[in-house]
Scaffold this motif. Structure first.
Motif, PDB file in Angstrom:
ATOM      1  N   ARG A  92      22.580  73.057 105.380  1.00 60.13           N
ATOM      2  CA  ARG A  92      22.201  72.275 104.219  1.00 60.13           C
ATOM      3  C   ARG A  92      21.810  73.180 102.853  1.00 60.13           C
ATOM      4  O   ARG A  92      21.992  73.018 101.804  1.00 60.13           O
ATOM      5  CB  ARG A  92      20.947  71.508 104.406  1.00 60.13           C
ATOM      6  N   THR A  93      20.870  74.102 103.206  1.00 60.79           N
ATOM      7  CA  THR A  93      20.359  75.051 101.928  1.00 60.79           C
ATOM      8  C   THR A  93      21.451  75.764 101.215  1.00 60.79           C
ATOM      9  O   THR A  93      21.797  75.903 100.132  1.00 60.79           O
ATOM     10  CB  THR A  93      19.226  76.118 102.604  1.00 60.79           C
ATOM     11  N   LEU A  94      22.356  76.309 102.287  1.00 61.07           N
ATOM     12  CA  LEU A  94      23.545  77.331 101.765  1.00 61.07           C
ATOM     13  C   LEU A  94      24.528  76.138 100.857  1.00 61.07           C
ATOM     14  O   LEU A  94      24.893  76.627  99.794  1.00 61.07           O
ATOM     15  CB  LEU A  94      24.407  77.407 103.012  1.00 61.07           C
TER      16      LEU A  94
ATOM     17  N   GLN B  19      28.783  72.002 104.386  1.00 56.31           N
ATOM     18  CA  GLN B  19      27.731  72.127 105.653  1.00 56.31           C
ATOM     19  C   GLN B  19      28.154  72.158 107.058  1.00 56.31           C
ATOM     20  O   GLN B  19      28.061  73.112 107.730  1.00 56.31           O
ATOM     21  CB  GLN B  19      26.892  70.822 105.397  1.00 56.31           C
TER      22      GLN B  19
ATOM     23  N   TYR C 196      23.641  73.174  99.452  1.00 54.33           N
ATOM     24  CA  TYR C 196      23.028  72.621  98.332  1.00 54.33           C
ATOM     25  C   TYR C 196      22.829  73.711  97.209  1.00 54.33           C
ATOM     26  O   TYR C 196      22.938  73.259  95.984  1.00 54.33           O
ATOM     27  CB  TYR C 196      21.703  71.917  98.600  1.00 54.33           C
ATOM     28  N   GLN C 197      22.336  74.803  97.672  1.00 49.06           N
ATOM     29  CA  GLN C 197      21.937  75.831  96.468  1.00 49.06           C
ATOM     30  C   GLN C 197      23.175  76.496  96.065  1.00 49.06           C
ATOM     31  O   GLN C 197      23.122  76.897  94.637  1.00 49.06           O
ATOM     32  CB  GLN C 197      21.017  76.999  97.145  1.00 49.06           C
ATOM     33  N   THR C 198      24.130  76.491  96.685  1.00 48.55           N
ATOM     34  CA  THR C 198      25.715  77.145  96.243  1.00 48.55           C
ATOM     35  C   THR C 198      25.914  76.052  95.181  1.00 48.55           C
ATOM     36  O   THR C 198      26.500  76.393  93.935  1.00 48.55           O
ATOM     37  CB  THR C 198      26.655  77.101  97.340  1.00 48.55           C
TER      38      THR C 198
ATOM     39  N   SER D 270      19.213  72.734 109.094  1.00 46.41           N
ATOM     40  CA  SER D 270      18.686  73.280 108.056  1.00 46.41           C
ATOM     41  C   SER D 270      19.211  74.403 107.033  1.00 46.41           C
ATOM     42  O   SER D 270      19.349  74.262 105.728  1.00 46.41           O
ATOM     43  CB  SER D 270      17.019  73.541 108.318  1.00 46.41           C
ATOM     44  N   THR D 271      19.679  75.421 107.599  1.00 48.93           N
ATOM     45  CA  THR D 271      20.248  76.500 106.908  1.00 48.93           C
ATOM     46  C   THR D 271      21.613  76.305 106.282  1.00 48.93           C
ATOM     47  O   THR D 271      21.869  76.496 105.001  1.00 48.93           O
ATOM     48  CB  THR D 271      20.327  77.523 107.908  1.00 48.93           C
TER      49      THR D 271
END
Length: 269
Positions: free
Chosen positions: A197-199, A183, A201-203, A194-195
């Motif tokens: 975190r998404t990058l 992150q 976590y989803q990775t 926010s982005t």
């Protein structure tokens, strides 16, 4: 099969919920805990019977000791006269089976378990050791409970629990640490919180899902992503130059050493 949980915290609640969700719940589940609010919540949510410490323990096939390690000696000594032929499953970190048997007045039907926190979402990994007095039926009963919160790995030697602790017990923290770093790397590339975190976590979620669905080992999967002369190769090269692999191995070894030390310290009672 009736089960008594001594301690009604998050891990006990996860086991109870998992058993009910899987449809493998025993005929009766009993929970002992000093917290009245916690007991009320468990009774309302799962329909279990409850009691404060000191009340007579109902006859059960299995007693799951789900209390903090520092509390286990007092709990075990109080419980000892009531056990009879009950199988004891302990999820208290660091307490070896011979120490627990001593506190239980010589009771040796013990399964020692090291779960991890993903058990709270039924995605855990539990390392388990069955003492010699544990029968095949006892082991199967313990596995039914443990599979309600994830996968189970049995070890033939109790000392291997220290290795389980180092890899899967502490391992979620290693993963979260790397997620934190990823992150921060995303933030350094200009992405908002926010982005980023998404990058990260989803990775992780996608990579794990792919690994679990594939017959390839992790090294092969990594090579399939690492094109010659490409971006991934440059990143992996940096990891190798910085000695990341050796750092991870050394960190796990340090955790295993600390697990052995805690076993020594907690067993002095």
């Amino acid at each position: 099969m009736d089960i008594s949980f001594i301690g009604g915290g998050n891990m006990a609640a996860a086991m109870i919920g998992g058993l009910i969700q899987e449809g493998t719940a025993p005929q009766r589940i009993h929970v002992v805990d000093p917290d009245e609010t916690k007991l009320h919540e468990l009774a309302q949510r799962y329909g279990v019977s409850t009691a404060r410490p000191g009340a007579a323990l109902p006859s059960s096939r299995m007693a799951v000791l789900a209390v903090k390690p520092q509390q286990l000696e007092a709990v075990a000594r109080q419980l000892a006269p009531e056990l009879g032929g009950t199988l004891v499953v302990s999820i208290a970190a660091g307490i070896r089976s011979d120490t627990l048997a001593h506190w239980l007045g010589g009771h040796t039907r013990i399964v020692r378990v090291m779960p991890n926190t993903p058990a709270l979402v039924r995605a855990g990994l539990s390392g388990a050791f069955a003492a010699p007095a544990v029968s095949d039926d006892d082991r199967a009963a313990a596995e039914t409970v443990l599979r309600a919160i994830g996968e189970v790995v049995w070890v033939a030697e109790e000392s291997r629990i220290d290795g389980i602790t180092a890899i899967s017990g502490s391992g979620p923290a290693y993963v979260f640490y790397f997620m934190e770093a990823l992150q921060e790397a995303a933030r350094a590339q200009g992405f908002d919180v926010s982005t980023a975190r998404t990058l990260a976590y989803q990775t992780f979620a996608g990579a794990v899902a792919l690994a679990l669905a594939s017959e390839d080992d992790a090294a092969t999967l990594r090579l399939k992503v690492t094109s010659k002369g490409g971006t991934t190769e440059r990143a992996i090269g940096t990891f190798e130059q910085q000695g990341l692999r050796d750092i991870v191995i050394a960190a796990a070894a340090a955790a295993a050493t600390r697990s052995r030390e805690l076993g020594d310290e907690l067993g002095r009672g």
